[in-house]
Write a protein that holds these residues in place. Structure first.
Motif, PDB file in Angstrom:
ATOM      1  N   ASP A 290     -10.975 -36.792  18.504  1.00 50.55           N
ATOM      2  CA  ASP A 290     -11.422 -37.268  19.808  1.00 50.55           C
ATOM      3  C   ASP A 290     -10.374 -38.169  20.445  1.00 50.55           C
ATOM      4  O   ASP A 290     -10.125 -38.102  21.660  1.00 50.55           O
ATOM      5  CB  ASP A 290     -12.731 -38.063  19.654  1.00 50.55           C
ATOM      6  CG  ASP A 290     -13.956 -37.170  19.804  1.00 50.55           C
ATOM      7  OD1 ASP A 290     -13.807 -35.934  19.795  1.00 50.55           O
ATOM      8  OD2 ASP A 290     -15.063 -37.721  19.926  1.00 50.55           O
ATOM      9  N   ALA A 291      -9.752 -39.028  19.620  1.00 49.41           N
ATOM     10  CA  ALA A 291      -8.782 -39.986  20.152  1.00 49.41           C
ATOM     11  C   ALA A 291      -7.612 -39.274  20.809  1.00 49.41           C
ATOM     12  O   ALA A 291      -7.176 -39.649  21.907  1.00 49.41           O
ATOM     13  CB  ALA A 291      -8.297 -40.906  19.032  1.00 49.41           C
ATOM     14  N   MET A 296      -4.797 -37.433  25.703  1.00 47.32           N
ATOM     15  CA  MET A 296      -4.136 -36.383  26.479  1.00 47.32           C
ATOM     16  C   MET A 296      -4.808 -36.199  27.836  1.00 47.32           C
ATOM     17  O   MET A 296      -4.131 -36.010  28.859  1.00 47.32           O
ATOM     18  CB  MET A 296      -4.139 -35.070  25.696  1.00 47.32           C
ATOM     19  CG  MET A 296      -3.230 -35.077  24.485  1.00 47.32           C
ATOM     20  SD  MET A 296      -3.022 -33.454  23.736  1.00 47.32           S
ATOM     21  CE  MET A 296      -1.986 -32.638  24.936  1.00 47.32           C
ATOM     22  N   MET A 297      -6.145 -36.255  27.860  1.00 47.65           N
ATOM     23  CA  MET A 297      -6.832 -36.124  29.138  1.00 47.65           C
ATOM     24  C   MET A 297      -6.583 -37.336  30.018  1.00 47.65           C
ATOM     25  O   MET A 297      -6.517 -37.216  31.249  1.00 47.65           O
ATOM     26  CB  MET A 297      -8.332 -35.921  28.899  1.00 47.65           C
ATOM     27  CG  MET A 297      -8.688 -34.613  28.189  1.00 47.65           C
ATOM     28  SD  MET A 297      -7.946 -33.132  28.935  1.00 47.65           S
ATOM     29  CE  MET A 297      -8.749 -33.127  30.541  1.00 47.65           C
ATOM     30  N   ALA A 298      -6.420 -38.521  29.409  1.00 45.63           N
ATOM     31  CA  ALA A 298      -6.083 -39.711  30.193  1.00 45.63           C
ATOM     32  C   ALA A 298      -4.713 -39.558  30.838  1.00 45.63           C
ATOM     33  O   ALA A 298      -4.497 -39.970  31.991  1.00 45.63           O
ATOM     34  CB  ALA A 298      -6.123 -40.957  29.303  1.00 45.63           C
ATOM     35  N   LEU A 299      -3.774 -38.953  30.118  1.00 47.43           N
ATOM     36  CA  LEU A 299      -2.452 -38.709  30.684  1.00 47.43           C
ATOM     37  C   LEU A 299      -2.548 -37.735  31.850  1.00 47.43           C
ATOM     38  O   LEU A 299      -1.917 -37.941  32.906  1.00 47.43           O
ATOM     39  CB  LEU A 299      -1.514 -38.167  29.610  1.00 47.43           C
ATOM     40  CG  LEU A 299      -0.107 -37.782  30.077  1.00 47.43           C
ATOM     41  CD1 LEU A 299       0.609 -38.963  30.718  1.00 47.43           C
ATOM     42  CD2 LEU A 299       0.712 -37.235  28.916  1.00 47.43           C
ATOM     43  N   ARG A 317      -0.286 -44.667  24.196  1.00 50.08           N
ATOM     44  CA  ARG A 317      -1.409 -44.381  23.288  1.00 50.08           C
ATOM     45  C   ARG A 317      -1.181 -43.091  22.505  1.00 50.08           C
ATOM     46  O   ARG A 317      -1.684 -42.934  21.395  1.00 50.08           O
ATOM     47  CB  ARG A 317      -2.715 -44.307  24.077  1.00 50.08           C
ATOM     48  CG  ARG A 317      -3.271 -45.695  24.434  1.00 50.08           C
ATOM     49  CD  ARG A 317      -4.663 -45.582  24.997  1.00 50.08           C
ATOM     50  NE  ARG A 317      -4.648 -45.200  26.390  1.00 50.08           N
ATOM     51  CZ  ARG A 317      -5.659 -44.586  27.014  1.00 50.08           C
ATOM     52  NH1 ARG A 317      -6.737 -44.244  26.330  1.00 50.08           N
ATOM     53  NH2 ARG A 317      -5.578 -44.292  28.293  1.00 50.08           N
ATOM     54  N   LEU A 318      -0.417 -42.180  23.091  1.00 46.90           N
ATOM     55  CA  LEU A 318      -0.095 -40.931  22.392  1.00 46.90           C
ATOM     56  C   LEU A 318       1.078 -41.083  21.436  1.00 46.90           C
ATOM     57  O   LEU A 318       1.373 -40.174  20.675  1.00 46.90           O
ATOM     58  CB  LEU A 318       0.236 -39.839  23.416  1.00 46.90           C
ATOM     59  CG  LEU A 318      -0.943 -39.184  24.119  1.00 46.90           C
ATOM     60  CD1 LEU A 318      -0.461 -38.339  25.286  1.00 46.90           C
ATOM     61  CD2 LEU A 318      -1.757 -38.335  23.149  1.00 46.90           C
ATOM     62  N   GLY A 319       1.758 -42.218  21.489  1.00 46.29           N
ATOM     63  CA  GLY A 319       2.928 -42.406  20.645  1.00 46.29           C
ATOM     64  C   GLY A 319       4.180 -41.789  21.215  1.00 46.29           C
ATOM     65  O   GLY A 319       5.161 -41.574  20.489  1.00 46.29           O
ATOM     66  N   GLN A 373       9.723 -40.304  23.725  1.00 43.13           N
ATOM     67  CA  GLN A 373       9.941 -39.589  22.472  1.00 43.13           C
ATOM     68  C   GLN A 373       8.823 -38.577  22.253  1.00 43.13           C
ATOM     69  O   GLN A 373       7.684 -38.809  22.670  1.00 43.13           O
ATOM     70  CB  GLN A 373       9.961 -40.571  21.286  1.00 43.13           C
ATOM     71  CG  GLN A 373      11.057 -41.623  21.379  1.00 43.13           C
ATOM     72  CD  GLN A 373      12.443 -41.026  21.211  1.00 43.13           C
ATOM     73  OE1 GLN A 373      12.581 -40.004  20.561  1.00 43.13           O
ATOM     74  NE2 GLN A 373      13.446 -41.660  21.784  1.00 43.13           N
ATOM     75  N   PRO A 374       9.114 -37.459  21.591  1.00 45.85           N
ATOM     76  CA  PRO A 374       8.043 -36.507  21.296  1.00 45.85           C
ATOM     77  C   PRO A 374       7.037 -37.108  20.319  1.00 45.85           C
ATOM     78  O   PRO A 374       7.420 -37.570  19.243  1.00 45.85           O
ATOM     79  CB  PRO A 374       8.787 -35.320  20.660  1.00 45.85           C
ATOM     80  CG  PRO A 374      10.090 -35.892  20.184  1.00 45.85           C
ATOM     81  CD  PRO A 374      10.432 -37.008  21.102  1.00 45.85           C
ATOM     82  N   PRO A 375       5.752 -37.151  20.669  1.00 43.72           N
ATOM     83  CA  PRO A 375       4.740 -37.725  19.764  1.00 43.72           C
ATOM     84  C   PRO A 375       4.530 -36.836  18.544  1.00 43.72           C
ATOM     85  O   PRO A 375       4.093 -35.692  18.667  1.00 43.72           O
ATOM     86  CB  PRO A 375       3.478 -37.790  20.628  1.00 43.72           C
ATOM     87  CG  PRO A 375       3.931 -37.590  22.037  1.00 43.72           C
ATOM     88  CD  PRO A 375       5.168 -36.747  21.948  1.00 43.72           C
TER      89      PRO A 375
END
Length: 414
Positions: A290-291, A296-299, A317-319, A373-375
């Motif tokens: 869920d996190a 991703m939807m927040a982005l 938040r996605l790193g 950076q790629p998460p």
């Protein structure tokens, strides 16, 4: 001697690829056709994770040099098959004498992949099945190839990706590839998906046959279909049925079941005679939290609102964000590139090619790699969604993405 030969070829391919990348970054000209031919010749024989990476690269049609794409695409159509003698040894290990179960097994595969190849078989009752057979000695080969892929990934330092991030990306890739060795897990995934999505009339998943399957052979009922790439110039109505089913299925996978078929390679999908989407390969299925979905939807929410500060917060938040100094101008350009695909009403993926607009400012992205950076934790999730974006582009999908995403954005906000 054989393993040393594999190592030499992988290192040679890595050196040639790295040389082309470096020459391009320094303003020179790379011979992409020659590099593509070398990759095809080497990887179609080597199989394993290096070929998997090449298949991923081949999906990015509009972003890579055309000469390189042409050669990489051949890996999806003409990969050199494993000699029948080695495949038959695996079948003998599984069945004893295969002739007691099958009237015929076609020696030449009708599909080849990075981890195994697929052969048609006919039972003594006349039923046509398919046997997905793992390449001989693949677990040991995989570990050796992964060691070489790790070395090749050091090229990421040229893109200012820290070693710790490269290591995390490698571990995510390695875990995914190792999981694809477990054919019994894939048989369970096939059974689970068949039951879970039985209500989707436009979706077909082959039935696994546990009594004929084992750790290195997966038996399934044969489902004929036209590969997705052969649909690109075909009947528009069929293509639109396929893309609608694909979009519906992906949404349900993620937001209802929190699970994702994580191999969007076009060779894993087809259309049957009734215009239904066929999914052939469930070797890579991953859980999705869920996190990660909400982040991703927040982005996406922040992107569609053209809110650079909110985009920066979502990336953290996605790193995918580190260091100081948010690249706000870059965020604004990205938002402007993405927005047309999510305008209200039906949008044509073949026309609204947001990747082309994103490519225009890719040099600015490279310049900001010390901060972007790629998460690693969503490597497979983002790669899968990116891969299906390309599938939708090739099929000329027309979808109302605004209507599809609006309830998902509401869920993420809540």
């Amino acid at each position: 001697m054989r393993e040393r030969g594999r190592t030499r070829r992988l290192l040679g391919l890595g050196a040639r690829t790295g040389g082309a990348v470096i020459r391009t970054r320094l303003g020179g000209q790379a011979d992409w056709r020659a590099l593509g031919e070398a990759l095809f010749e080497g990887l179609s024989e080597l199989k394993g994770p290096a070929m998997k990476l090449a298949q991923i690269m081949a999906q990015w049609d509009d972003l890579l040099p055309p000469d390189l794409v042409d050669e990489l695409a051949r890996l999806q159509r003409q990969a050199e098959p494993m000699p029948w003698e080695g495949i038959r040894r695996t079948l003998v290990e599984q069945y004893g004498d295969p002739d007691t179960l099958f009237r015929e097994i076609e020696p030449r595969p009708f599909a080849s992949a990075s981890m195994g190849q697929v052969h048609r078989a006919v039972t003594h009752d006349g039923e046509t099945l398919v046997l997905k057979v793992q390449y001989p000695g693949l677990p040991e080969i995989l570990e050796g190839d992964l060691a070489q892929v790790r070395r090749m990934m050091r090229l990421g330092r040229w893109l200012k990706v820290p070693q710790a991030r490269l290591d995390a990306l490698f571990e995510e890739l390695a875990a995914s590839l190792r999981s694809e060795l477990d054919y019994q897990a894939e048989a369970r995934a096939l059974a689970r998906y068949r039951e879970r999505y039985a209500h989707l009339d436009g979706l077909v998943i082959p039935e696994p046959l546990p009594e004929l399957s084992g750790p290195r052979v997966l038996a399934m009922r044969h489902v004929a279909g036209t590969p997705l790439r052969e649909l690109e110039a075909g009947d528009d109505a069929t293509r639109q049925r396929i893309v609608t089913t694909l979009a519906d299925w992906l949404t349900e996978e993620l937001f209802t079941h929190r699970e994702l078929h994580a191999d969007p390679h076009a060779g894993n999908f087809a259309a049957d005679e009734q215009g239904r989407l066929v999914i052939y390969d469930l070797g890579a299925v991953i859980p999705v939290s869920d996190a990660h979905l909400k982040a991703m939807m927040a982005l996406l929410d922040a992107t569609l609102a053209n809110d650079p500060m909110a985009m920066d917060d979502a990336l953290r938040r996605l790193g995918g964000r580190q260091g100081q100094g948010a690249p706000l101008a870059l965020y604004r350009e990205a938002a402007e590139a993405v927005a047309p695909l999510f305008q209200p009403g039906e949008q044509d993926f073949a026309d609204v090619r947001m990747h082309r607009r994103l490519r225009e400012f890719s040099p600015k992205v490279w310049a900001a790699m010390d901060r972007l950076q790629p998460p690693a934790e969503i490597l497979l999730l983002s790669r899968t969604l990116n891969g299906h974006y390309w599938n939708l582009v090739r099929l000329g999908a027309r979808l109302d993405m605004d209507a599809r995403t609006r309830p998902l954005l509401e869920w993420a906000r809540g």
